[in-house]
Design a protein around this motif. Structure first.
Motif: not given
Lengths: 344, 228
Positions: B108, B119-122, B124, B126-130, B142, B157, B160
């Motif tokens: 974050r 927002r910078v969410k976990s 866990t 979604t496996l990936v937050e772009p 994650d 994945l 990516y």
């Protein structure tokens, strides 16, 4: 009108048929894991490309279960997002291919719209408008639901989802898989208040949540000198009390803010009995009512997707036979959803 | 060889002029404490709001690794913002550390340092937050939920990791051996004295350049405000 629903946004593969006259005809899930074990939202099998292997079998099973053939289906609803791109592509491409082959319409559905509307599938459904608390391993959101496709986000988690916090807290204090539900069970044997954990954002005057700091506070407590295995039940009880207190307080504040008396709880954590008891008690004081989906529809499933598609069709959403073109939306805000667009 | 140095006269490591973008993060609330130089290359401080002790260890091969003490969450955020100033457009960073160590908090801070305000969410679930709003595309992974490494490939994945972008990977061992080679390793753990300890180690020449920049930025005091 019969709508086939296909859900492949994350771990679960789900298929269902909803009949606009007769209701839900049947639904099948790939992982028929113990429903209590499911509520953390974190399941052991995670293999998007497994959807490819599971989906044809589930389709056949669902048709057999309902005594239908593919020809009896009038439209196909599928989860187009949000979720894992690879996983979404499986359900979307199968749905669109079937749509083209059968010459019937297809409807891309927002995964969370499915969850939001799922309590309407129960025998005693709420009526619009209502406040929805969507609480699972991946989501923690409060929304005002004014009608199909008319959703306003009131607040959401700024870091971890509530179900994720349950699972990770369980891991931190050494509880076995599936984490969250084991923690909830252990909490019954403990006494909250012996350990003191924060109530993150309880007084933040908005509808946002934060569970990451709670997890860190558990870590600090559980690694402190003198913390013994027999203390775990009390810590679990305090953690659950903290999480539940914040969820209940914000949900009640949202009802007050919207001037509404109906709260709908969707998502896996909605199966947590302590949360249900606290929500019911707090709502009763406000002369409000809490609605929960059927327990088996708390987790991701195809029924809620078939139902959301059917609701849109019944509201006059304009659809045409599939031409096979589609796009998935791995990142798709519920705010972008619009009410059904009737033919001009 | 302890030498009490004023922070302003700390040796600057890595060379080059520092570029300090996030001045809001580097205003010291109180005068920086006197610091001892203990390691061979020197012990310096991160000019965050909370002062961070920082050690740099020369390595035999390509350059130094670094170790920092982060007294609180703000310090973790500041360290992440610092790392942001050193990022090339393409880098893979392994984020190691137990649950609650601060991996997502560091991420974050890094995204805030790049100018991302959302927002910078976990990741866990979604496996990936772009994150594509900043000058550099960032992908926050994650793999905590993996039970077997093949899930990395099954979830698609690997795609990516082709092309530009900064990739931060939590629980990387759960995708071993399918995870492509990384450039930088970041380790966070709870410090016995409280707070967190952050260690950084380069795994490639690109990672070493990034680490050198990070050390250079971190070892330098913010420029004094011009008299008004």
């Amino acid at each position: 009108m019969r709508v086939l629903g296909i859900e492949t946004s994350c771990d679960e593969t789900g298929v269902a048929v909803y009949d606009t006259d007769k209701g839900l005809l049947g639904h099948r899930l790939h992982s028929q894991i113990d429903l209590h074990a499911a509520y953390g939202g974190v399941v052991p099998e995670l293999a998007s490309r497994d959807h490819v292997r599971r989906l044809p079998l589930l389709l056949r099973e669902t048709l057999a279960l309902t005594g239908l053939s593919m020809r009896d289906v009038d439209a196909i609803a599928y989860t187009a997002g949000p979720g894992l791109a690879g996983a979404l592509l499986v359900g979307s491409s199968v749905a669109e291919a079937l749509g083209v082959a059968l010459g019937i319409p297809t409807l891309p559905v927002h995964h969370l719209e499915g969850h939001l509307l799922s309590p309407l599938l129960s025998a005693d459904p709420p009526a619009f408008p209502f406040v929805a608390l969507l609480v699972s391993g991946g989501h923690t959101q409060l929304m005002r639901v004014s009608g199909v496709g008319d959703y306003a986000l009131l607040g959401e988690t700024v870091d971890d989802a509530a179900g994720e916090a349950f699972d990770k807290t369980a891991k931190l204090i050494g509880l076995p898989y599936p984490g969250g539900p084991v923690l909830a069970k252990l909490a019954l044997e403990g006494t909250p208040g012996r350990f003191k954990l924060p109530r993150p954002m309880l007084h933040s005057k908005d509808f946002d949540f934060s569970f990451s700091g709670l997890k860190t506070a558990v870590l600090t407590t559980a690694t402190a000198p003198g913390f013994a295995p027999e203390d775990r039940a009390d810590l679990a009880a305090e953690f659950q009390a903290a999480a539940v207190e914040v969820l209940v307080a914000k949900a009640m504040a949202a009802l007050r803010h919207c001037g509404l008396r109906q709260l709908v709880v969707a998502g896996g954590v909605g199966a947590n009995l302590a949360l249900r008891a606290a929500l019911d008690a707090a709502a009763a004081k406000r002369k409000a009512r809490v609605f929960y989906p059927e327990l088996e529809l708390c987790t991701d499933n195809g029924a809620m997707i078939a139902f959301a598609g059917a609701m849109r069709l019944m509201a006059g959403e304009q659809v045409e036979a599939s031409d096979g073109r589609f796009a998935v939306r791995p990142r798709w805000s519920l705010q972008e959803i619009t009410p059904p667009q009737a033919a001009a | 060889m302890a030498a009490g140095l004023q922070p302003g006269s700390q040796p600057r490591l890595g060379g080059g002029e520092p570029s300090i973008r996030d001045t809001h993060l580097i205003e010291a609330e109180r005068p920086a404490p006197r610091l001892d130089i203990r390691s061979e290359a020197g012990q310096v401080f991160l000019p965050a709001r909370k002062i961070i002790v920082f050690e740099v260890h020369p390595r035999n091969d390509s350059g130094p690794s670094a170790r920092l003490h982060l007294p609180d969450e703000d310090a973790t955020l500041a360290a992440g913002a610092r790392l942001a100033t050193a990022l090339p457009p393409r880098l893979t960073i392994l984020l190691r550390g137990d649950l609650g160590a601060g991996k997502t908090t560091l991420t974050r801070g890094l995204l805030r340092g790049l100018g991302f305000t959302g927002r910078v969410k976990s990741p866990t679930y979604t496996l990936v937050e772009p994150y594509k709003d900043s000058r550099i595309s960032v992908y926050h992974f994650d793999f905590y939920r993996f039970t077997h490494a093949e899930e990395f490939l099954e979830a698609g994945l690997d795609e990516y990791f082709e092309g530009d972008g900064v990739r931060l990977v939590e629980w990387p061992d759960r995708a071993h051996p399918y995870l492509p080679a990384a450039d930088l390793e970041v380790l966070l753990h709870v410090a016995p004295s409280g707070g967190r300890e952050l260690s950084l180690r380069a795994l490639s020449p690109e990672g070493q350049t990034c680490l050198n920049d990070f050390i250079a930025h971190t070892a330098t005091r913010p420029p004094a405000s011009p008299p008004s």
